[in-house]
Motif scaffolding. Structure first.
Motif, PDB file in Angstrom:
ATOM      1  N   LEU A   1      -4.020   4.369  -6.266  1.00 37.72           N
ATOM      2  CA  LEU A   1      -5.281   4.497  -5.536  1.00 37.72           C
ATOM      3  C   LEU A   1      -5.426   5.942  -5.076  1.00 37.72           C
ATOM      4  O   LEU A   1      -5.656   6.229  -3.913  1.00 37.72           O
ATOM      5  CB  LEU A   1      -5.341   3.533  -4.346  1.00 37.72           C
ATOM      6  N   LYS A   2      -5.266   6.838  -6.025  1.00 35.82           N
ATOM      7  CA  LYS A   2      -5.280   8.265  -5.736  1.00 35.82           C
ATOM      8  C   LYS A   2      -6.551   8.886  -6.315  1.00 35.82           C
ATOM      9  O   LYS A   2      -6.809   8.777  -7.510  1.00 35.82           O
ATOM     10  CB  LYS A   2      -4.040   8.934  -6.338  1.00 35.82           C
ATOM     11  N   THR A   3      -7.338   9.498  -5.454  1.00 41.37           N
ATOM     12  CA  THR A   3      -8.543  10.181  -5.915  1.00 41.37           C
ATOM     13  C   THR A   3      -8.157  11.391  -6.748  1.00 41.37           C
ATOM     14  O   THR A   3      -7.261  12.146  -6.351  1.00 41.37           O
ATOM     15  CB  THR A   3      -9.396  10.621  -4.708  1.00 41.37           C
ATOM     16  N   PRO A   4      -8.779  11.593  -7.910  1.00 42.96           N
ATOM     17  CA  PRO A   4      -8.469  12.790  -8.704  1.00 42.96           C
ATOM     18  C   PRO A   4      -8.582  14.059  -7.857  1.00 42.96           C
ATOM     19  O   PRO A   4      -9.444  14.156  -6.979  1.00 42.96           O
ATOM     20  CB  PRO A   4      -9.529  12.759  -9.805  1.00 42.96           C
ATOM     21  N   SER A   5      -7.729  15.015  -8.145  1.00 38.54           N
ATOM     22  CA  SER A   5      -7.692  16.228  -7.316  1.00 38.54           C
ATOM     23  C   SER A   5      -7.720  17.513  -8.128  1.00 38.54           C
ATOM     24  O   SER A   5      -7.656  18.602  -7.574  1.00 38.54           O
ATOM     25  CB  SER A   5      -6.440  16.215  -6.431  1.00 38.54           C
ATOM     26  N   THR A   6      -7.813  17.391  -9.456  1.00 42.96           N
ATOM     27  CA  THR A   6      -7.879  18.580 -10.299  1.00 42.96           C
ATOM     28  C   THR A   6      -9.069  18.474 -11.246  1.00 42.96           C
ATOM     29  O   THR A   6      -9.571  17.371 -11.517  1.00 42.96           O
ATOM     30  CB  THR A   6      -6.597  18.750 -11.135  1.00 42.96           C
ATOM     31  N   ILE A   7      -9.500  19.607 -11.759  1.00 43.27           N
ATOM     32  CA  ILE A   7     -10.621  19.623 -12.696  1.00 43.27           C
ATOM     33  C   ILE A   7     -10.310  18.798 -13.936  1.00 43.27           C
ATOM     34  O   ILE A   7     -11.158  18.037 -14.430  1.00 43.27           O
ATOM     35  CB  ILE A   7     -10.968  21.078 -13.071  1.00 43.27           C
ATOM     36  N   SER A   8      -9.095  18.890 -14.439  1.00 48.77           N
ATOM     37  CA  SER A   8      -8.745  18.140 -15.651  1.00 48.77           C
ATOM     38  C   SER A   8      -8.765  16.632 -15.406  1.00 48.77           C
ATOM     39  O   SER A   8      -9.193  15.861 -16.284  1.00 48.77           O
ATOM     40  CB  SER A   8      -7.375  18.580 -16.168  1.00 48.77           C
ATOM     41  N   GLU A   9      -8.320  16.196 -14.227  1.00 50.37           N
ATOM     42  CA  GLU A   9      -8.356  14.760 -13.911  1.00 50.37           C
ATOM     43  C   GLU A   9      -9.803  14.267 -13.828  1.00 50.37           C
ATOM     44  O   GLU A   9     -10.136  13.186 -14.336  1.00 50.37           O
ATOM     45  CB  GLU A   9      -7.628  14.494 -12.598  1.00 50.37           C
ATOM     46  N   TRP A  10     -10.668  15.043 -13.183  1.00 51.05           N
ATOM     47  CA  TRP A  10     -12.073  14.643 -13.084  1.00 51.05           C
ATOM     48  C   TRP A  10     -12.739  14.630 -14.458  1.00 51.05           C
ATOM     49  O   TRP A  10     -13.551  13.742 -14.764  1.00 51.05           O
ATOM     50  CB  TRP A  10     -12.825  15.572 -12.144  1.00 51.05           C
ATOM     51  N   LYS A  11     -12.402  15.606 -15.301  1.00 51.61           N
ATOM     52  CA  LYS A  11     -13.018  15.650 -16.625  1.00 51.61           C
ATOM     53  C   LYS A  11     -12.590  14.457 -17.483  1.00 51.61           C
ATOM     54  O   LYS A  11     -13.355  13.983 -18.335  1.00 51.61           O
ATOM     55  CB  LYS A  11     -12.680  16.966 -17.321  1.00 51.61           C
TER      56      LYS A  11
ATOM     57  N   ALA B   1      -4.300  -3.066   0.437  1.00 50.62           N
ATOM     58  CA  ALA B   1      -3.246  -3.632  -0.400  1.00 50.62           C
ATOM     59  C   ALA B   1      -3.847  -4.248  -1.661  1.00 50.62           C
ATOM     60  O   ALA B   1      -3.324  -4.076  -2.773  1.00 50.62           O
ATOM     61  CB  ALA B   1      -2.459  -4.680   0.380  1.00 50.62           C
ATOM     62  N   CYS B   2      -4.985  -4.946  -1.514  1.00 47.42           N
ATOM     63  CA  CYS B   2      -5.625  -5.581  -2.669  1.00 47.42           C
ATOM     64  C   CYS B   2      -6.232  -4.552  -3.616  1.00 47.42           C
ATOM     65  O   CYS B   2      -6.207  -4.738  -4.843  1.00 47.42           O
ATOM     66  CB  CYS B   2      -6.687  -6.568  -2.196  1.00 47.42           C
ATOM     67  N   LEU B   3      -6.774  -3.461  -3.078  1.00 46.41           N
ATOM     68  CA  LEU B   3      -7.304  -2.402  -3.939  1.00 46.41           C
ATOM     69  C   LEU B   3      -6.185  -1.787  -4.781  1.00 46.41           C
ATOM     70  O   LEU B   3      -6.360  -1.531  -5.977  1.00 46.41           O
ATOM     71  CB  LEU B   3      -7.979  -1.321  -3.095  1.00 46.41           C
ATOM     72  N   CYS B   4      -5.032  -1.555  -4.154  1.00 48.84           N
ATOM     73  CA  CYS B   4      -3.887  -1.013  -4.899  1.00 48.84           C
ATOM     74  C   CYS B   4      -3.433  -1.988  -5.977  1.00 48.84           C
ATOM     75  O   CYS B   4      -3.158  -1.590  -7.123  1.00 48.84           O
ATOM     76  CB  CYS B   4      -2.732  -0.718  -3.941  1.00 48.84           C
ATOM     77  N   LEU B   5      -3.363  -3.279  -5.634  1.00 50.22           N
ATOM     78  CA  LEU B   5      -2.942  -4.283  -6.618  1.00 50.22           C
ATOM     79  C   LEU B   5      -3.961  -4.408  -7.746  1.00 50.22           C
ATOM     80  O   LEU B   5      -3.587  -4.574  -8.915  1.00 50.22           O
ATOM     81  CB  LEU B   5      -2.747  -5.634  -5.928  1.00 50.22           C
TER      82      LEU B   5
ATOM     83  N   THR C   1       0.829  -1.204   0.000  1.00 49.33           N
ATOM     84  CA  THR C   1       0.000   0.000   0.000  1.00 49.33           C
ATOM     85  C   THR C   1       0.862   1.252   0.000  1.00 49.33           C
ATOM     86  O   THR C   1       0.588   2.218  -0.725  1.00 49.33           O
ATOM     87  CB  THR C   1      -0.937  -0.003   1.220  1.00 49.33           C
ATOM     88  N   SER C   2       1.910   1.237   0.784  1.00 51.74           N
ATOM     89  CA  SER C   2       2.790   2.406   0.878  1.00 51.74           C
ATOM     90  C   SER C   2       3.416   2.743  -0.469  1.00 51.74           C
ATOM     91  O   SER C   2       3.497   3.912  -0.867  1.00 51.74           O
ATOM     92  CB  SER C   2       3.880   2.146   1.922  1.00 51.74           C
ATOM     93  N   VAL C   3       3.841   1.714  -1.198  1.00 51.50           N
ATOM     94  CA  VAL C   3       4.521   1.927  -2.476  1.00 51.50           C
ATOM     95  C   VAL C   3       3.538   2.279  -3.597  1.00 51.50           C
ATOM     96  O   VAL C   3       3.824   3.131  -4.450  1.00 51.50           O
ATOM     97  CB  VAL C   3       5.338   0.669  -2.858  1.00 51.50           C
TER      98      VAL C   3
END
Length: 285
Positions: free
Chosen positions: A16-26, A203-207, A8-10
């Protein structure tokens, strides 16, 4: 636990990063529009039970409506079956609506921390529409979270809207199905403390997301997930025959705002208009 924590750390920051900018969400919304014909959609949300052994001295806290003990995984999934957000650890007795109501996701949506794109016109129209998540009937109807019409006394337009929303929302069901059948520990009762189960889960979500990105065809071979034939009839994926995670209880969210109801009606009209309809929808309802 050490291995799962290291994975998970790596992987979490990249996979598993939630979008954080308008362009990523679009970019997420474009995929939903292109693949599932649902504009302004930023993800599909749902919750599932992860069954565990009864924690010591926990009483009925983790006891769910299926008369088993569990924690709840609530997640948002993109159009490509990748997890954009996940929250886990809530006791199994809580409903979908209850989990959402007390989640950091709802807080972030309420306070504008997620940088959702501003409202924009629906394709080929002048109708303004916010960007939104889509969920089932257990979730609250909000300007940024659309749900189906109640199933009683639906007219034809409302049935078409429900079909179109269900078609977009199917990605989250499939993502949970892939997860449970590739990491089959989730199809059993996990005999560990809840905090350790959460460690394994993330860990499984990241994998899962890593494998969807790097080895999509091997991880999810043809026929494994739901697809549609040439006439857009649903062909259920192989994971459904193998079994999946159990849904969270249907604790209905009530009292939607007038604004959210109007927004759903605008979407409903859009889906039956020349600008927003698809040729096969009349045959599906």
């Amino acid at each position: 636990m050490e291995t799962c924590t290291a994975l998970t750390s790596v992987l979490r920051e990249d996979y598993l990063k939630t979008p954080s900018t308008i362009s990523e969400w679009k970019a997420v919304a474009k995929d939903f529009a292109d693949k599932w014909h649902f504009p302004h959609c930023l993800g599909a949300i749902d919750g599932k039970h992860i069954f565990i052994q009864p924690p010591a001295k926990s009483g009925s806290m983790f006891h769910n409506y299926k008369s088993r003990f569990s924690i709840i995984l609530m997640a948002v999934v993109d159009a490509n079956y990748k997890f954009l957000y996940a929250s886990a650890g809530t006791q199994g007795r809580v409903s979908d609506a209850g989990v959402f109501a007390h989640s950091d996701l709802k807080h972030a949506m309420d306070t504008g921390m997620l940088s959702f794109p501003p409202a924009d016109t629906l394709p080929h129209t002048d109708a303004m529409m916010p960007y939104m998540l889509v969920g089932d009937e257990a979730y609250p109807l909000r300007a940024d979270l659309m749900k189906p019409y109640p199933l009683r006394n639906l007219n034809q337009n409302q049935r078409i809207y429900n079909y179109r929303l269900s078609r977009a929302r199917r990605v989250v069901e499939n993502a949970f199905g892939i997860l449970a059948n590739r990491f089959r520990v989730f199809r059993t009762t996990i005999c560990l403390d809840p905090d350790k189960v959460v460690t394994i889960l993330f860990a499984c979500l990241c994998l899962h997301n890593f494998l969807r990105h790097h080895s999509a065809d091997a991880y999810v071979p043809p026929g494994y997930i739901d697809c549609e034939d040439a006439n857009h009839q649903l062909m259920e994926g192989a994971w459904r025959r193998e079994g999946g995670l159990q849904s969270v209880s249907m604790g209905q969210a009530r009292n939607p705002s007038v604004e959210a109801k109007k927004q759903r009606d605008v979407l409903c009209q859009y889906f039956v208009s020349p600008a927003g309809s698809v040729s096969w929808q009349e045959h599906m309802v």
